[in-house]
Design an enzyme around this catalytic site. Sequence first.
Site, PDB file in Angstrom:
ATOM      1  N   CYS A 156       0.820  -1.206   0.000  1.00 28.49           N
ATOM      2  CA  CYS A 156       0.000   0.000   0.000  1.00 28.49           C
ATOM      3  C   CYS A 156       0.858   1.262   0.000  1.00 28.49           C
ATOM      4  O   CYS A 156       1.885   1.326   0.653  1.00 28.49           O
ATOM      5  CB  CYS A 156      -0.887  -0.003   1.240  1.00 28.49           C
ATOM      6  SG  CYS A 156      -2.603   0.244   0.885  1.00 28.49           S
ATOM      7  N   PRO A 161       6.351   2.935   8.708  1.00 25.30           N
ATOM      8  CA  PRO A 161       7.641   2.337   9.030  1.00 25.30           C
ATOM      9  C   PRO A 161       7.491   1.051   9.828  1.00 25.30           C
ATOM     10  O   PRO A 161       6.512   0.854  10.542  1.00 25.30           O
ATOM     11  CB  PRO A 161       8.334   3.425   9.860  1.00 25.30           C
ATOM     12  CG  PRO A 161       7.216   4.218  10.448  1.00 25.30           C
ATOM     13  CD  PRO A 161       6.128   4.218   9.419  1.00 25.30           C
ATOM     14  N   VAL A 162       8.507   0.181   9.697  1.00 25.59           N
ATOM     15  CA  VAL A 162       8.499  -1.084  10.437  1.00 25.59           C
ATOM     16  C   VAL A 162       9.315  -0.971  11.726  1.00 25.59           C
ATOM     17  O   VAL A 162       9.538  -1.971  12.400  1.00 25.59           O
ATOM     18  CB  VAL A 162       9.055  -2.232   9.563  1.00 25.59           C
ATOM     19  CG1 VAL A 162       8.176  -2.450   8.346  1.00 25.59           C
ATOM     20  CG2 VAL A 162      10.497  -1.963   9.149  1.00 25.59           C
ATOM     21  N   ASP A 163       9.722   0.239  12.076  1.00 25.28           N
ATOM     22  CA  ASP A 163      10.574   0.425  13.250  1.00 25.28           C
ATOM     23  C   ASP A 163       9.956  -0.166  14.518  1.00 25.28           C
ATOM     24  O   ASP A 163      10.655  -0.796  15.326  1.00 25.28           O
ATOM     25  CB  ASP A 163      10.844   1.921  13.484  1.00 25.28           C
ATOM     26  CG  ASP A 163      11.611   2.559  12.342  1.00 25.28           C
ATOM     27  OD1 ASP A 163      11.852   1.863  11.345  1.00 25.28           O
ATOM     28  OD2 ASP A 163      11.963   3.747  12.453  1.00 25.28           O
TER      29      ASP A 163
END
Length: 429
Positions: free
Chosen positions: A126, A132-134
């Site tokens: 998407c 973020p994957v933080d």
Amino acid sequence: MDRIHITGGAPLQGEIPISGAKNAALPLMIASLLTGETVELANVPRLADIASLLRILGNHGVDHMVVGKRPGQTSETGQTIRLTASNVIDTTAPYELVSTMRASFWVVAPLLARFGEAKVSMPGGCAIGTRPVDLLLMALERLGASIEIDGGYVVARTRNGLRGAEIVFPKVTVGGTHVALMAAALAQGTSVIENAAREPEVVDLAACLTKMGARIEGVGTPRIVVEGVSRLGGARHEVLPDRIETGTYAMAVAMTGGDVILRDTRAELLHSALDVLATTGTEVTALPDGIRVRRNGAGVAAVDVTTDPFPGFPTDLQAQFMALMTRARGQSRIRETIFENRFMHVQELARLGARIRLDGDLAVVDGVERLKGAPVMATDLRASVSLVIAGLAAEGETTINRVYHLDRGFEALEAKLGRCGAQIRRERA
């Protein structure tokens, strides 16, 4: 590339069966990596994202079998899938697969928890803000994982298994809560997840993990406690109804007028959205097996709304509600607090005659008497269905391009709307 043609003006009348929730099915499928035994999932929707995740799981060595349907499901809706991860051959999730769908990044948690290592490409999918994957990686580090970024891949390792810890999310994150739950289920000791997401899809994942043998308390509250176990087993679980699909069709009925019963869904999954809809003058009635939505006579009233984590108004219904407000009496103010860059549908709604002004995270919508059909382009999943809602009420024909976005999240949309009187058809490329 497929296109959808809609001739607006017809009120919706009849019944629409609600599919299983994609946003619940995806983490449930990923959780099958936590065990070598079979996990059977019923009421899984037939969607492009489901097919993509099956390919990703297959790349890891997970066997899958489609074994049947629920009573009442048609050839175009619903399926039961058995997943068996007894022969995982690879703990790497490559870019060409992960880039097709963001949620596939979550495989990092069960792979790491069960096998001690995972190499997963940074996610794609998407185009809504940065997402973020933080926070997901922070949760894994708190549980004892070492994390490196190497060539666009997240490389996660643990020498002696994950260990229970306190995980405090600085903001509510559904993906982070999914990852923390899956990883903590096989960690040694007790994990506490603070500021956890309370979404029904998180509750559904925890329910399935519990059937598999996980020990979880507090799910559905901001504080979840997980007592790790050494192994998990198989289970059978039915995916909960899709609250976003429910809200989408409810808003379509409000937009066009008419009377529709939404079957196989539950009002408590989206109380906030239904309360807002009732405030517009739409009649919403909870039934034992669904929800009745009816609007007759005058158009809807303008209502202000702010998106919030559950139990607040869902960000995934913001675009659909904005489409409804384009023809409301008066001015509506819609504030988006979850994702940046989630007003991409505004420009396309304007092509139909909508009057919308943007100011940062705020959209100000002045209702108009009529919309007029035009060619428009879908930019993402929820934006694309907002154009469908607008097209259902617009004069003349609306042509929606790039409808592959719809196929990612709405099962048999044309068939469901068509059976309720909508003049809608797909032109296949």
